[in-house]
Design a protein around this motif. Structure first.
Motif, PDB file in Angstrom:
ATOM      1  N   LEU A 297       0.812  -1.220   0.000  1.00  0.00           N
ATOM      2  CA  LEU A 297       0.000   0.000   0.000  1.00  0.00           C
ATOM      3  C   LEU A 297       0.842   1.265   0.000  1.00  0.00           C
ATOM      4  CD1 LEU A 297      -2.743  -0.982   2.610  1.00  0.00           C
ATOM      5  CD2 LEU A 297      -2.886  -1.081   0.122  1.00  0.00           C
ATOM      6  N   LEU A 298       2.156   1.142   0.088  1.00  0.00           N
ATOM      7  CA  LEU A 298       2.996   2.332   0.149  1.00  0.00           C
ATOM      8  C   LEU A 298       2.971   3.125  -1.148  1.00  0.00           C
ATOM      9  CD1 LEU A 298       6.122   1.018   2.103  1.00  0.00           C
ATOM     10  CD2 LEU A 298       4.317   2.527   2.934  1.00  0.00           C
ATOM     11  N   LEU A 299       3.011   2.432  -2.286  1.00  0.00           N
ATOM     12  CA  LEU A 299       3.000   3.145  -3.561  1.00  0.00           C
ATOM     13  C   LEU A 299       1.673   3.875  -3.803  1.00  0.00           C
ATOM     14  CD1 LEU A 299       4.518   3.881  -6.094  1.00  0.00           C
ATOM     15  CD2 LEU A 299       3.714   1.757  -7.149  1.00  0.00           C
ATOM     16  N   PRO A 300       0.496   3.227  -3.595  1.00  0.00           N
ATOM     17  CA  PRO A 300      -0.765   3.995  -3.712  1.00  0.00           C
ATOM     18  C   PRO A 300      -0.842   5.143  -2.712  1.00  0.00           C
ATOM     19  CG  PRO A 300      -1.211   1.646  -3.790  1.00  0.00           C
ATOM     20  CD  PRO A 300       0.221   1.794  -3.404  1.00  0.00           C
ATOM     21  N   GLN A 301      -0.305   4.937  -1.516  1.00  0.00           N
ATOM     22  CA  GLN A 301      -0.313   6.011  -0.528  1.00  0.00           C
ATOM     23  C   GLN A 301       0.525   7.198  -0.999  1.00  0.00           C
ATOM     24  OE1 GLN A 301       1.146   4.828   3.329  1.00  0.00           O
ATOM     25  NE2 GLN A 301       1.060   6.894   4.155  1.00  0.00           N
ATOM     26  N   PHE A 302       1.694   6.895  -1.572  1.00  0.00           N
ATOM     27  CA  PHE A 302       2.520   7.983  -2.100  1.00  0.00           C
ATOM     28  C   PHE A 302       1.805   8.705  -3.243  1.00  0.00           C
ATOM     29  CE2 PHE A 302       5.399   9.153  -5.603  1.00  0.00           C
ATOM     30  CZ  PHE A 302       5.984  10.264  -5.020  1.00  0.00           C
ATOM     31  N   GLY A 303       1.114   7.943  -4.115  1.00  0.00           N
ATOM     32  CA  GLY A 303       0.383   8.571  -5.209  1.00  0.00           C
ATOM     33  C   GLY A 303      -0.676   9.537  -4.714  1.00  0.00           C
TER      34      GLY A 303
ATOM     35  N   THR B   3       5.811  14.585   4.243  1.00  0.00           N
ATOM     36  CA  THR B   3       5.217  13.262   4.454  1.00  0.00           C
ATOM     37  C   THR B   3       5.192  12.439   3.172  1.00  0.00           C
ATOM     38  OG1 THR B   3       3.023  14.253   4.118  1.00  0.00           O
ATOM     39  CG2 THR B   3       3.795  14.010   6.390  1.00  0.00           C
ATOM     40  N   SER B   4       4.937  13.071   2.028  1.00  0.00           N
ATOM     41  CA  SER B   4       4.956  12.309   0.779  1.00  0.00           C
ATOM     42  C   SER B   4       6.365  11.818   0.454  1.00  0.00           C
ATOM     43  CB  SER B   4       4.417  13.171  -0.365  1.00  0.00           C
ATOM     44  OG  SER B   4       5.192  14.346  -0.527  1.00  0.00           O
ATOM     45  N   SER B   5       7.382  12.623   0.746  1.00  0.00           N
ATOM     46  CA  SER B   5       8.764  12.182   0.547  1.00  0.00           C
ATOM     47  C   SER B   5       9.106  11.024   1.478  1.00  0.00           C
ATOM     48  CB  SER B   5       9.728  13.353   0.775  1.00  0.00           C
ATOM     49  OG  SER B   5       9.445  14.428  -0.094  1.00  0.00           O
ATOM     50  N   TRP B   6       8.590  11.084   2.698  1.00  0.00           N
ATOM     51  CA  TRP B   6       8.850   9.996   3.656  1.00  0.00           C
ATOM     52  C   TRP B   6       8.216   8.693   3.188  1.00  0.00           C
ATOM     53  CZ3 TRP B   6       5.377   7.499   7.161  1.00  0.00           C
ATOM     54  CH2 TRP B   6       5.996   6.689   8.097  1.00  0.00           C
ATOM     55  N   VAL B   7       6.991   8.746   2.669  1.00  0.00           N
ATOM     56  CA  VAL B   7       6.333   7.545   2.143  1.00  0.00           C
ATOM     57  C   VAL B   7       7.099   7.003   0.938  1.00  0.00           C
ATOM     58  CG1 VAL B   7       4.221   6.642   1.109  1.00  0.00           C
ATOM     59  CG2 VAL B   7       4.077   8.237   3.015  1.00  0.00           C
ATOM     60  N   LEU B   8       7.584   7.892   0.064  1.00  0.00           N
ATOM     61  CA  LEU B   8       8.353   7.455  -1.100  1.00  0.00           C
ATOM     62  C   LEU B   8       9.642   6.757  -0.675  1.00  0.00           C
ATOM     63  CD1 LEU B   8       8.832   7.404  -4.153  1.00  0.00           C
ATOM     64  CD2 LEU B   8       9.869   9.683  -3.936  1.00  0.00           C
ATOM     65  N   MET B   9      10.329   7.305   0.329  1.00  0.00           N
ATOM     66  CA  MET B   9      11.564   6.668   0.807  1.00  0.00           C
ATOM     67  C   MET B   9      11.279   5.298   1.421  1.00  0.00           C
ATOM     68  SD  MET B   9      13.950   9.730   2.348  1.00  0.00           S
ATOM     69  CE  MET B   9      12.706  10.268   3.531  1.00  0.00           C
ATOM     70  N   ARG B  10      10.169   5.161   2.126  1.00  0.00           N
ATOM     71  CA  ARG B  10       9.808   3.856   2.689  1.00  0.00           C
ATOM     72  C   ARG B  10       9.533   2.843   1.588  1.00  0.00           C
ATOM     73  NH1 ARG B  10       5.219   3.724   6.904  1.00  0.00           N
ATOM     74  NH2 ARG B  10       6.006   1.609   7.024  1.00  0.00           N
ATOM     75  N   TRP B  11       8.866   3.283   0.528  1.00  0.00           N
ATOM     76  CA  TRP B  11       8.582   2.372  -0.580  1.00  0.00           C
ATOM     77  C   TRP B  11       9.870   1.934  -1.279  1.00  0.00           C
ATOM     78  CZ3 TRP B  11       8.755   3.365  -6.077  1.00  0.00           C
ATOM     79  CH2 TRP B  11       8.255   2.304  -6.839  1.00  0.00           C
ATOM     80  N   LEU B  12      10.780   2.877  -1.515  1.00  0.00           N
ATOM     81  CA  LEU B  12      12.052   2.532  -2.152  1.00  0.00           C
ATOM     82  C   LEU B  12      12.865   1.594  -1.265  1.00  0.00           C
ATOM     83  CD1 LEU B  12      13.072   6.019  -3.603  1.00  0.00           C
ATOM     84  CD2 LEU B  12      12.143   4.053  -4.845  1.00  0.00           C
ATOM     85  N   LYS B  13      12.837   1.841   0.040  1.00  0.00           N
ATOM     86  CA  LYS B  13      13.559   0.967   0.967  1.00  0.00           C
ATOM     87  C   LYS B  13      12.979  -0.432   0.968  1.00  0.00           C
ATOM     88  CE  LYS B  13      15.052   0.710   5.792  1.00  0.00           C
ATOM     89  NZ  LYS B  13      14.987   1.372   7.131  1.00  0.00           N
TER      90      LYS B  13
END
Length: 265
Positions: free
Chosen positions: A153-159, A235-245
């Motif tokens: 769900l991280l990628l949809p959340q970032f979107g 917060t959007s940058s933080w979600v993106l970093m979590r998804w990449l990690k």
């Protein structure tokens, strides 16, 4: 001769008693150890945790206890939770600032102006999203075996957070163009005041921007929009970093699994 036999008999009896006593002590120790091990297992895996219909000899797998959260993860969680709370509060602030003028205009002129409606929609979406993120951790704790948010769900959340960020950016552009550099004055005297302020006021028609109190309130609202924009960028940058990690971690696990399979063959 009989004296020696009696002496040997006593020694033999004493040795037999000592061996019997030692054997009893060993049996007691083994029984106590077995009882303690059984109690430990019962405490770790109570009978309620066993599946129904399990019989002796059944192979069962128990999930390991979740690892405690590290200090860095706790600080990160607290920081993001504080940002979510600020997003919620400042979103409500935007709704209040723009909603007051929209309610007044609608009651007086019976019209809905598109800029103010857009501001209210943006504030509502941002506030609702922040509220969901504030409540979600508490709901996850009540769910059994919930180890954390789903990585899928991280990628949809970032979107979605990227969309909200773009909405804030557009809102700042619309109202910044209208009210940045415009100053409210009580009287329109041309002989007093700084040249910059007089030029800013006289260059814009007061009827299109409202009275002095409205101009002041909208200028404040523009900077609240900027603060909201910064919060949502973080917060959007933080979600993106979590998804990449999570993607890097999944790729590493796949490489390890492939290596293990190669070693087996």
């Amino acid at each position: 001769m009989s004296f020696i036999l009696v002496k040997l008999l006593k020694i033999g009896v004493n040795e037999a008693k000592k061996r019997h006593k030692t054997k009893k002590e060993e049996q007691k120790f083994q029984a106590a150890a077995a009882a303690g091990f059984s109690q430990y297992n019962n405490d770790q895996y109570p009978m309620s945790a066993y599946p129904t219909g399990a019989v002796p000899g059944t192979t069962m797998h128990f999930e390991s206890a979740p690892e405690p959260m590290s200090k860095r993860a706790k600080l990160s969680f607290m920081f993001i939770s504080a940002l979510r709370f600020l997003q919620f509060v400042f979103g409500l602030t935007v709704i209040g600032l723009y909603g007051k003028d929209e309610h007044h205009d609608h009651s007086e002129k019976h019209i809905w102006r598109s800029q103010w409606v857009y501001a209210l929609v943006t504030g509502f979406l941002a506030t609702a999203t922040a509220g969901v993120h504030l409540v979600m951790p508490f709901l996850m704790r009540r769910v059994k075996n919930a180890s954390g948010p789903n990585v899928a769900l991280l990628l949809p959340q970032f979107g979605w957070e990227f969309v909200v960020t773009v909405l804030w950016l557009a809102l700042f552009g619309v109202f910044g163009k209208l009210y940045i550099g415009v100053y409210a004055v009580e009287s329109s005297g041309s002989g007093s005041g700084s040249g910059k302020r007089d030029e800013a006021v006289t260059s814009t028609a007061p009827s299109s921007l409202g009275d002095a109190s409205k101009i002041t309130r909208m200028r404040h609202a523009v900077w609240i929009d900027v603060i909201n924009l910064v919060f949502w960028v973080i917060t959007s940058s933080w979600v993106l970093m979590r998804w990449l990690k999570s993607r890097r971690a999944a790729a590493t696990e796949d490489v390890v699994d492939d290596a293990e399979k190669g070693n087996k063959f």
